[in-house]
Design a protein around this motif. Structure first.
Motif, PDB file in Angstrom:
ATOM      1  N   ARG A 191       0.606  -1.183  -0.126  1.00  0.00           N
ATOM      2  CA  ARG A 191       0.423   0.206  -0.076  1.00  0.00           C
ATOM      3  C   ARG A 191       0.714   1.053  -0.490  1.00  0.00           C
ATOM      4  NH1 ARG A 191      -5.314   1.894   1.598  1.00  0.00           N
ATOM      5  NH2 ARG A 191      -5.270   3.105   2.932  1.00  0.00           N
ATOM      6  N   THR A 250     -16.444   5.668  -5.824  1.00  0.00           N
ATOM      7  CA  THR A 250     -15.154   5.469  -5.550  1.00  0.00           C
ATOM      8  C   THR A 250     -14.862   4.369  -6.200  1.00  0.00           C
ATOM      9  OG1 THR A 250     -16.655   4.354  -4.061  1.00  0.00           O
ATOM     10  CG2 THR A 250     -15.597   6.513  -3.330  1.00  0.00           C
ATOM     11  N   GLU A 251     -13.774   3.243  -6.261  1.00  0.00           N
ATOM     12  CA  GLU A 251     -13.411   2.858  -6.761  1.00  0.00           C
ATOM     13  C   GLU A 251     -12.704   1.932  -6.680  1.00  0.00           C
ATOM     14  OE1 GLU A 251     -14.259   0.008  -8.128  1.00  0.00           O
ATOM     15  OE2 GLU A 251     -16.141   1.105  -9.767  1.00  0.00           O
ATOM     16  N   THR A 252     -12.189   0.948  -6.154  1.00  0.00           N
ATOM     17  CA  THR A 252     -10.805   0.290  -5.859  1.00  0.00           C
ATOM     18  C   THR A 252     -11.203  -1.434  -7.124  1.00  0.00           C
ATOM     19  OG1 THR A 252     -11.170   0.540  -4.016  1.00  0.00           O
ATOM     20  CG2 THR A 252     -10.190  -1.482  -3.995  1.00  0.00           C
ATOM     21  N   ASN A 312      -7.793   4.424  -4.764  1.00  0.00           N
ATOM     22  CA  ASN A 312      -8.861   4.329  -3.534  1.00  0.00           C
ATOM     23  C   ASN A 312      -9.508   5.318  -4.534  1.00  0.00           C
ATOM     24  OD1 ASN A 312      -9.844   5.478  -0.993  1.00  0.00           O
ATOM     25  ND2 ASN A 312      -9.018   7.050  -1.093  1.00  0.00           N
ATOM     26  N   GLU A 357      -5.255   8.044  -2.225  1.00  0.00           N
ATOM     27  CA  GLU A 357      -4.719   7.431  -0.628  1.00  0.00           C
ATOM     28  C   GLU A 357      -4.392   8.411   0.663  1.00  0.00           C
ATOM     29  OE1 GLU A 357      -5.971   4.447  -0.768  1.00  0.00           O
ATOM     30  OE2 GLU A 357      -5.030   4.483  -2.113  1.00  0.00           O
ATOM     31  N   ASP A 366      -7.098   8.420   3.146  1.00  0.00           N
ATOM     32  CA  ASP A 366      -7.510   7.374   3.675  1.00  0.00           C
ATOM     33  C   ASP A 366      -7.030   8.155   5.177  1.00  0.00           C
ATOM     34  OD1 ASP A 366      -9.199   5.659   2.211  1.00  0.00           O
ATOM     35  OD2 ASP A 366      -7.605   4.909   2.043  1.00  0.00           O
ATOM     36  N   TYR A 372     -15.433   8.141   2.553  1.00  0.00           N
ATOM     37  CA  TYR A 372     -16.532   7.420   2.706  1.00  0.00           C
ATOM     38  C   TYR A 372     -17.173   7.257   4.059  1.00  0.00           C
ATOM     39  CZ  TYR A 372     -13.072   5.322  -0.885  1.00  0.00           C
ATOM     40  OH  TYR A 372     -11.988   5.354  -1.488  1.00  0.00           O
ATOM     41  N   SER A 391      -5.975   0.749   6.348  1.00  0.00           N
ATOM     42  CA  SER A 391      -7.154   0.762   4.875  1.00  0.00           C
ATOM     43  C   SER A 391      -8.801   0.273   5.245  1.00  0.00           C
ATOM     44  CB  SER A 391      -6.317   0.087   3.772  1.00  0.00           C
ATOM     45  OG  SER A 391      -7.263  -0.980   2.671  1.00  0.00           O
ATOM     46  N   SER A 392      -9.390  -0.782   3.869  1.00  0.00           N
ATOM     47  CA  SER A 392     -10.919  -1.336   4.690  1.00  0.00           C
ATOM     48  C   SER A 392     -10.327  -2.868   4.008  1.00  0.00           C
ATOM     49  CB  SER A 392     -12.020  -0.847   4.910  1.00  0.00           C
ATOM     50  OG  SER A 392     -11.668   0.280   5.243  1.00  0.00           O
ATOM     51  N   MET A 393      -9.522  -2.270   3.136  1.00  0.00           N
ATOM     52  CA  MET A 393      -8.898  -3.862   2.121  1.00  0.00           C
ATOM     53  C   MET A 393      -8.958  -5.212   3.227  1.00  0.00           C
ATOM     54  SD  MET A 393      -7.515  -2.594  -0.913  1.00  0.00           S
ATOM     55  CE  MET A 393      -6.245  -1.723  -0.692  1.00  0.00           C
ATOM     56  N   GLY A 435     -14.697  -1.289  -2.346  1.00  0.00           N
ATOM     57  CA  GLY A 435     -16.633  -0.484  -1.679  1.00  0.00           C
ATOM     58  C   GLY A 435     -15.802   0.383  -0.189  1.00  0.00           C
ATOM     59  N   GLY A 436     -14.484   1.031  -0.270  1.00  0.00           N
ATOM     60  CA  GLY A 436     -14.404   1.510   0.408  1.00  0.00           C
ATOM     61  C   GLY A 436     -14.946   1.451   1.867  1.00  0.00           C
ATOM     62  N   ILE A 445     -15.950  -2.433   2.140  1.00  0.00           N
ATOM     63  CA  ILE A 445     -15.737  -3.919   1.543  1.00  0.00           C
ATOM     64  C   ILE A 445     -15.500  -4.175   3.026  1.00  0.00           C
ATOM     65  CG2 ILE A 445     -13.147  -4.551   1.574  1.00  0.00           C
ATOM     66  CD1 ILE A 445     -12.235  -1.855  -0.140  1.00  0.00           C
TER      67      ILE A 445
END
Ligand code: DON
Length: 586
Positions: free
Chosen positions: A103, A376-378, A398, A417, A420, A431, A449-451, A470-471, A474
């Protein structure tokens, strides 16, 4: 219903329905994709094809993950990237599990107040748009670290399909066009980005046209030939640093030279006999998924039923408590002490259950720790190979198309990023996450992060690979896919497609996807004190990518065990919310 006659009719009707086989059938989802030897599930079908090709040619799941990672950087520019970062959870065929953290890091010149004006208030857009929003990217070193430690193929072989895709272009389908349209406003503002993602006449690309990315092809070729130094020490870093300086950013050559990947122990917990392996800090994902699962384990979720007010109530309450911990206690492990032992302790989960009333919604403000001051996208992809090596990757820029900037000549979209981090304690980020000191900005620090790239094993064998963008959601998206399979017996496609709910402590609201709850369930929950909002922004509910091993659902697996034990078949599902995605197997 006060009329006793009507009530009697309703009871008889419900009884008859319960006898009908239809009562056992879940939502109308397509069948999962079934394959014998390997499975690749990604948000862009061309990337899935590339991953499966690597597996067919004898590469393992890690090799495929690297080829897919580079392919998505070309074919899924909204989130696929080499200008961002992410996480890779790996479970090898011998049961060893590990985790790579690639990251982004805050540039050395960053400060904790860099997004505040002189009155101490966050300046809108500063942490999300343009070069000041960019963290030092990690994807290139992440993929190379994965390859040298766990892959089997050469970098050149794994990068070749992505280079070809960028150089020769690919035909844009509906999902690709929708994604570009989504980012058009942002991309139009940066001349270098606009030159790539709009046609030479300035018009948007149309269905069936071909998107060529010549600069990106050249950048990828030089990384392929020279390795990560081409990105971190060569002309690519120089071009990004120069563009950053010209664009009021703070990236410096040293930031690139000093970037490093961390190999960490995944977070591990056990839910009803299933071993869950997921992301450790600097992600909150694994810890918070496990904390919520530990709380839910004390309730008969399966008996209470999918979507019932009782099930949804305890899910909301478990989420409410766990997100307090997410937003106040967790951060980059090199900078803060993360209380993981406490948060994963089953006794802590019991303490939380004791605070949950079966009849009444909790109040988020009452859980505020003392002293606590959008499309938003990941993207997530899941892979498993013939030998049972499993890989879950979530990586991101992000926001959709990141900071919306491309350093001229590189073709590389850069992340945003830095948003965040906590720009200011108590002030929500992109988010809506209200975070604290543990996630304050510091030079070289990684934002929380929430990933949650997650792999689940049962009896020492791979069982499920799952994750989503999904920010802040997720965590709950991944969690809900897990309980839909384990508690509600859904197949992997149903588990991923089922409508979702989400609570993140603050704001004190339950978000529901359209149709997630019936009107009477909503009334019951509202009666308990839950404030429910229907969130119709379909892009915010994630795009999960999952694989189940040994059957398309638990019931299927039990049957398979009795008839042909350990058939080892793979079942893949891409979220129906992911317009361009595909599960591909062989
Ligand atoms: O790391 C995180 O938690 C966020 N940067 C993820 C962003 C994301 O999922 C956006 N996509 N929907």
């Amino acid at each position: 219903m006060h009329d006793p006659y009507k009530r009697a009719v309703a009871v008889v009707f419900a009884f008859v329905l319960s006898l009908s086989p239809l009562a056992e059938v879940y939502a109308a989802s397509p069948e999962p994709v079934e394959a014998e030897h390997g499975m690749v599930v990604t948000a862009q079908h061309l990337a899935s094809d590339i991953g499966v090709d690597v597996l067919k040619k004898g590469g393992n799941a890690v090799d495929a993950a690297i080829a897919v990672g580079y392919a998505l950087a070309v074919a899924y520019p909204t989130a696929g990237n080499i200008g961002g970062g992410g996480f890779m959870t790996i479970r090898l065929k011998d049961g060893k599990t590990t985790f790579l953290d690639f990251r982004e890091r805050a540039p050395r010149a960053s400060t904790r107040t860099m997004y505040l004006d002189d009155k101490g208030n966050p300046v809108k857009g500063l942490s999300t748009d343009g070069y000041l929003a960019v963290g030092v990217p990690g994807s290139v070193l992440g993929f190379e670290t994965a390859r040298t430690r766990y892959g089997t193929k050469s970098r050149e072989e794994l990068m070749e399909p992505a280079i070809k895709l960028a150089r020769d272009g690919f035909v844009l389908e509906e999902g690709d066009i929708a994604s570009l349209a989504d980012g058009a406003k942002k991309l139009a503002k940066d001349p270098a980005a606009a030159a790539i993602f709009f046609k030479p006449d300035g018009k948007p690309y149309a269905l069936g046209e071909t998107l060529v990315q010549a600069d990106l092809a050249a950048s990828l070729s030089s990384i392929s030939q020279q390795g990560p130094d081409a990105f971190y020490k060569g002309p690519i870093a120089d071009a990004i640093v120069k563009a950053s300086q010209d664009g009021k950013g703070i990236l410096a050559s040293q930031d690139f030279e000093q970037y490093d990947v961390r190999e960490l122990e995944p977070i591990k917990c056990n839910y009803r006999g299933y071993d869950i392996f997921s992301s450790p800090p600097p992600s909150s994902g694994g810890v918070i998924i496990c904390e919520i699962l530990n709380v839910l384990e004390g309730y008969p979720i399966s008996y209470l039923g999918y979507g019932s007010a009782d099930t949804v109530h305890v899910m909301i309450e478990a989420m409410r408590h766990a997100y307090v911990d997410r937003n106040t206690a967790l951060g980059d492990p090199d900078f803060v002490e993360n209380p993981i032992g406490k948060l994963l302790d089953k006794r802590y989960a019991k303490e939380i259950r004791e605070q949950i009333s079966p009849f009444k919604a909790g109040v988020s403000q009452e859980l505020m720790p003392k002293g606590f001051g959008e499309s938003t996208e990941t993207t997530h992809y899941s892979i498993i190979d013939d030998e049972g090596n499993a890989v879950a990757v979530t990586y991101t820029l992000n926001g959709s198309f990141g900071a919306g900037v491309v350093a001229p000549g590189t073709g590389i979209l850069l992340n945003n990023e830095m948003d965040d981090f906590t720009a200011k304690p108590g002030v929500p980020n992109l988010y809506g996450l209200v975070q604290g000191e543990a996630n304050a900005i510091a030079p070289g620090k990684t934002p929380l992060s929430s990933m949650s790239p997650t792999i689940i094993a049962k009896d020492d064998k791979p069982f499920m690979v799952i994750g989503s963008p999904g920010g802040a959601r997720i965590i709950t998206i991944t969690l809900e896919a897990i309980i839909n399979v384990i508690d509600h017996g859904m197949d992997i496609q149903e588990a991923i497609d089922a409508p979702r709910i989400h609570h993140q402590w603050l704001p004190d609201k339950v978000y529901m996807e359209p149709y997630a709850l019936s009107p009477d369930t909503r009334r019951l929950l509202a009666g308990m004190g839950h404030d429910i909002d229907v969130d119709e922004r379909w892009t915010i509910w994630g795009k999960a990518a999952g694989i189940l091993v040994g059957g398309k659902s638990l019931a299927d697996m039990e049957q398979a065990n009795s008839e042909e034990a350990g058939s080892g078949r793979y079942y893949g599902a891409i979220d129906s919310r992911a317009a361009s995605g595909a599960a591909r197997g062989y």
